[in-house]
Design an enzyme around this catalytic site. Structure first.
Site, PDB file in Angstrom:
ATOM      1  N   SER A 180       0.800  -1.217  -0.140  1.00 55.54           N
ATOM      2  CA  SER A 180      -0.288  -0.023   0.052  1.00 55.54           C
ATOM      3  C   SER A 180       0.855   1.183   0.107  1.00 55.54           C
ATOM      4  O   SER A 180       0.335   2.475   0.049  1.00 55.54           O
ATOM      5  CB  SER A 180      -0.940   0.054   1.236  1.00 55.54           C
ATOM      6  OG  SER A 180      -0.298  -0.684   2.178  1.00 55.54           O
ATOM      7  N   HIS A 189      -3.000  -2.893  -5.350  1.00 53.51           N
ATOM      8  CA  HIS A 189      -3.437  -2.245  -4.173  1.00 53.51           C
ATOM      9  C   HIS A 189      -4.802  -2.699  -3.851  1.00 53.51           C
ATOM     10  O   HIS A 189      -5.728  -1.661  -4.335  1.00 53.51           O
ATOM     11  CB  HIS A 189      -2.709  -0.934  -3.913  1.00 53.51           C
ATOM     12  CG  HIS A 189      -3.058  -0.347  -2.580  1.00 53.51           C
ATOM     13  ND1 HIS A 189      -3.122   0.813  -2.254  1.00 53.51           N
ATOM     14  CD2 HIS A 189      -3.272  -0.974  -1.526  1.00 53.51           C
ATOM     15  CE1 HIS A 189      -3.493   1.262  -0.848  1.00 53.51           C
ATOM     16  NE2 HIS A 189      -3.400   0.024  -0.366  1.00 53.51           N
ATOM     17  N   GLU A 241      -5.923   0.013  -6.670  1.00 56.00           N
ATOM     18  CA  GLU A 241      -5.121   0.768  -7.478  1.00 56.00           C
ATOM     19  C   GLU A 241      -4.095  -0.141  -8.159  1.00 56.00           C
ATOM     20  O   GLU A 241      -3.673  -0.882  -7.390  1.00 56.00           O
ATOM     21  CB  GLU A 241      -4.309   1.648  -6.343  1.00 56.00           C
ATOM     22  CG  GLU A 241      -4.942   2.963  -5.788  1.00 56.00           C
ATOM     23  CD  GLU A 241      -4.237   3.803  -4.820  1.00 56.00           C
ATOM     24  OE1 GLU A 241      -4.236   4.973  -4.846  1.00 56.00           O
ATOM     25  OE2 GLU A 241      -3.194   3.093  -4.044  1.00 56.00           O
ATOM     26  N   ASN A 269      -3.361   6.847  -0.302  1.00 58.87           N
ATOM     27  CA  ASN A 269      -2.446   6.849   0.778  1.00 58.87           C
ATOM     28  C   ASN A 269      -1.673   8.007   1.047  1.00 58.87           C
ATOM     29  O   ASN A 269      -1.583   8.803   2.062  1.00 58.87           O
ATOM     30  CB  ASN A 269      -1.926   5.422   1.253  1.00 58.87           C
ATOM     31  CG  ASN A 269      -2.807   4.308   1.601  1.00 58.87           C
ATOM     32  OD1 ASN A 269      -4.146   4.794   2.200  1.00 58.87           O
ATOM     33  ND2 ASN A 269      -2.369   3.231   1.691  1.00 58.87           N
TER      34      ASN A 269
END
Ligand code: CAA
Length: 693
Positions: A411, A432, A444, A482
């Site tokens: 991540s 991800h 992702e 993130n």
């Protein structure tokens, strides 16, 4: 009249065919053609019945969404439907694929409806921030009853043909040739002189709801209380209520008014933006036409929460998957969690027992890495540590068959560095998933410097097969989601020191429409997870770190930012946490003061938007819409606000720029200085949307 609608005759039955690829949306030319041919057929004495069918992959899948927001052109869908209802000759809808929205409403205006076996029928308007605007809220409950009508309209979920038949939505399922079946059905109707049934005149199925308005209101409240500021569910309930409290003509009029109001509003505009952005996010111009590898078998490395969830995604999509974990105990525990997840879903009625067994049967477990040799795609989901990942990839490189895709579910970490631990960096890509992986829709897809077009195309195609929304992003610490989230987390803690309490911060964001605020979210995920990650990166969080030091890891220890009574997940404010916040602020010489909801929202969202602009400028995300899709599907950003970048445009970039400059001054945090792209756009009086798709 129109090339998109044609008519042929089969004896005394006219067959009108709509052919407007890809989904036969009912755009202006279709409406014109349909109205013309219906009136010609009804006026032709040689014709005794009319069947309406569609070419291609589906019956009309709705109004043409691209026409929304533009001035309406006559005839409207309503006019076409009313003309059909007025026909003295029976009209039969012959449906296949996905008759949705205006498409199903068209069929509801016919006298009879037949469908091919795999058809899925629904009114998904709520997902676009609108309600059915061509009679759906009135005709559907009259055919299927209020309970089912409400469920379909407020969930927006389609139902399969079999269920539609049982509910009375369709009259017959046609096995074999659909149009031939519809013609035969039409002949029977004519031969038997069956009366023409207008859904709008059916009253029998509404009797129960009419007799118990309190029950209606209670059922409706289940939906409106979850609306989180969305207008469409409230309007849908009003339209449905009109079906049982007003004469049908007035109720239809009210439905139309509500529809027109919603379709012109910001919420629907935002939701339409997400509809199209979702479809764009997986499109990568320079790999257009590249063929994805055929994926028949998958392997997942790591039987932890993510690994188990990812394995479930494959099993759910019908793809056999092997879970590999070097620890026998960890493997057994992981597989046990997967089994329990399935059993819980089945117990709640979400999965038939045989289907559950079939899915479980697709998941194998082993401690032997050699088992990945026959997998077409391998997804690594081990501990989030570069050394560990590189070691795993190095070993995989020696086992995985040539041509297979090797993906990492990291991540944060650098996919290029991971790829370098193999001799085939072209086969490496980031995939991800978001937790819980079997539920969250976002994927992702991280394109590394060496990722080949085929590898990328395969990761996207696999994502789609798993029912995910793939968004392609570039390599950057934390990728897109993130990386932006990190700024929000820092700011959330800062707000605590400046005067807010966890419930103030969380309340401001849930008031904005997020399902959860950052602190309740951290408590759910486990504070130790972020703590470990921060320590690895040399980062700190003033309050969260201290909570962890006190063993307060969130829900799992019944204490975190909040307190949880045994057996509950309801966060309660905790004086101990408040004291900790007050003391920490005092130690740091920060004077705490009142912070308003709007200020909290701006402080949390604007820095993220600023970071989003940086991500765009660096090319880590290709389009502003990609960032919006990532936030809506991965982080609960309210869909009716269209994602952070769309929301930024609605607020105005000049305002955001000015506020960011003030935040930078107040906090001394350099990241708050308006980014170059934001400055440029704001100065030009433009929004992110001007960057195009
Ligand atoms: N209007 C315009 N374009 C549409 C469309 C619509 N109603 N539905 C789909 N499209 C477009 C998509 O944007 C996509 O375009 P690109 O290829 O350029 O990206 C293309 O058609 C194919 O769509 P999908 O990629 O989604 O194809 P799919 O096979 O995965 O799914 C579908 C097909 C189930 C029909 C899905 O597209 C879908 O859910 N469409 C929307 C259906 C809908 O919401 N209908 C209600 C419209 S509102 C309405 O009808 C209001 C009213 O009451 C008057």
């Amino acid at each position: 009249m129109s090339e998109l609608v044609s008519m042929r005759t089969d004896g005394d039955v006219a067959v009108i065919t709509i052919d407007n690829p890809p989904v036969n949306a009912m755009k202006y030319e279709v409406r014109v053609g349909l109205l013309d041919l219906v009136s010609r057929a009804t006026g032709d004495t040689a014709i005794s019945a009319i069947a309406i069918a569609c070419a291609g992959r589906t019956f009309v899948a709705g109004a043409d969404i691209t026409e929304f927001g533009k001035p309406p052109r006559q005839p409207t869908g309503v006019a076409v439907i009313e003309a059909m209802e007025a026909s003295p000759k029976p009209i039969i809808a012959a449906m296949h694929g996905t008759p949705l929205g205006g498409g199903l409403e068209l069929a509801l205006g016919c006298h009879f409806r037949v469908a091919a076996p795999g058809t899925r029928l629904g009114l998904p308007e709520i997902k676009l921030g609108i309600i059915p605007g061509a009679g759906g809220t009135q005709r559907l409950p009259r055919l299927v009853g209020m309970d089912k009508g409400m469920t379909m309209i407020l969930s927006g979920e389609p139902i399969p043909a079999r269920e539609a038949l049982d509910a009375g939505l369709i009259d017959e399922i046609v096995e074999g040739d659909l149009v031939a079946g519809a013609i035969a059905f039409a002949r029977r109707v004519v031969a038997e002189k069956r009366p023409l049934v207008l859904a709008r005149n059916r009253e029998d199925k509404l009797a129960a709801a009419r007799g118990d308005l309190a029950a209606f209101d209670a059922a409706a409240a289940n939906y409106t209380k979850r609306a989180r500021g969305q207008n469409a569910p409230v309007a849908a309930v009003e339209a449905l209520r009109a079906a049982i409290t007003l004469p049908v003509a007035d109720a239809l009029k009210r439905e139309r008014e509500l529809f027109l109001e919603l379709v012109a509003g910001d919420q629907s505009k935002a939701q339409r933006h997400i509809f199209f952005a979702e479809r764009e996010a997986a499109k990568v111009p320079d790999i257009a036409g590249v063929k994805a590898h055929d994926v028949k078998r998958a392997a997942v490395i790591g039987a932890g929460t993510m690994g188990g969830g990812i394995a479930m995604c494959f099993a759910n999509a019908g793809i056999p998957v092997t879970v590999v974990d070097t620890g026998a105990e960890a493997l057994a525990r992981g597989l046990d969690v997967v089994t329990r997840n399935y059993r819980n879903t089945a117990a709640r009625g979400g999965l038939a027992a045989d289907e559950m067994e079939a899915r479980l049967g697709r998941i194998a477990g082993t401690t032997d890495l050699a088992a990945v040799a026959d997998a077409d795609i391998v997804i690594e989901a081990v501990f989030e540590d570069m050394g560990v990942k590189q070691e795993v990839f190095g070993r995989l490189d020696r086992i995985v068959k040539p041509g297979a895709v090797i993906a990492s579910n990291t991540s944060y970490l650098d996919i290029d560095a991971i790829a370098r631990s193999t001799a085939r960096p072209q086969a490496v890509v980031g995939m991800h998933f978001f937790s819980p992986a079997n539920v969250m829709r976002l994927l992702e897809v991280v394109r590394g410097a060496a990722t080949s077009p085929e590898t990328l195309a395969t990761a996207i195609a696999v994502g789609r097969r798993l029912g995910k929304v793939p968004a392609v992003v570039g390599v950057s610490h934390g990728f897109v989601g993130n990386r932006m989230l990190r700024l929000r987390s820092v700011e959330a803690e800062r707000l605590l020191l400046e005067g807010a309490l966890p419930q103030d911060v969380d309340g401001a964001l849930t008031g904005f429409g997020f399902p959860m605020g950052p602190f309740a979210m951290s408590d759910l995920a486990g504070l130790d997870v972020g703590w470990r990650m921060r320590k690895a990166q040399g980062l700190t969080a003033p309050i969260a770190d201290q909570l962890c030091e006190r063993g307060r890891y969130g829900q799992k220890t019944a204490r975190g930012f909040y307190l949880y009574e045994p057996g509950t997940r309801t966060p309660k404010s905790d004086p101990e946490v408040e004291q900790l916040i007050v003391d920490t602020a005092a130690q740091r010489g920060i004077a705490r003061g009142a912070l308003g909801k709007d200020e909290i929202v701006e402080r949390l969202l604007f820095p993220m938007i600023n970071e989003g602009a940086r991500v765009l400028r660096e090319g880590i995300a290709r389009r502003p819409g990609d960032i919006d899709v990532i936030w809506v599907y991965g982080y609960g950003f309210p869909v009716h606000r269209g994602g952070p970048m769309h929301y930024a445009d609605s607020v105005g970039l000049a305002h955001i720029r000015d506020r960011l400059a003030a935040f930078a001054h107040k906090t001394g945090d350099d990241r708050h200085h308006p980014s170059l792209l934001l400055e440029e756009l704001a100065a030009a009086g433009k929004g992110f949307a001007s960057l195009g798709t």
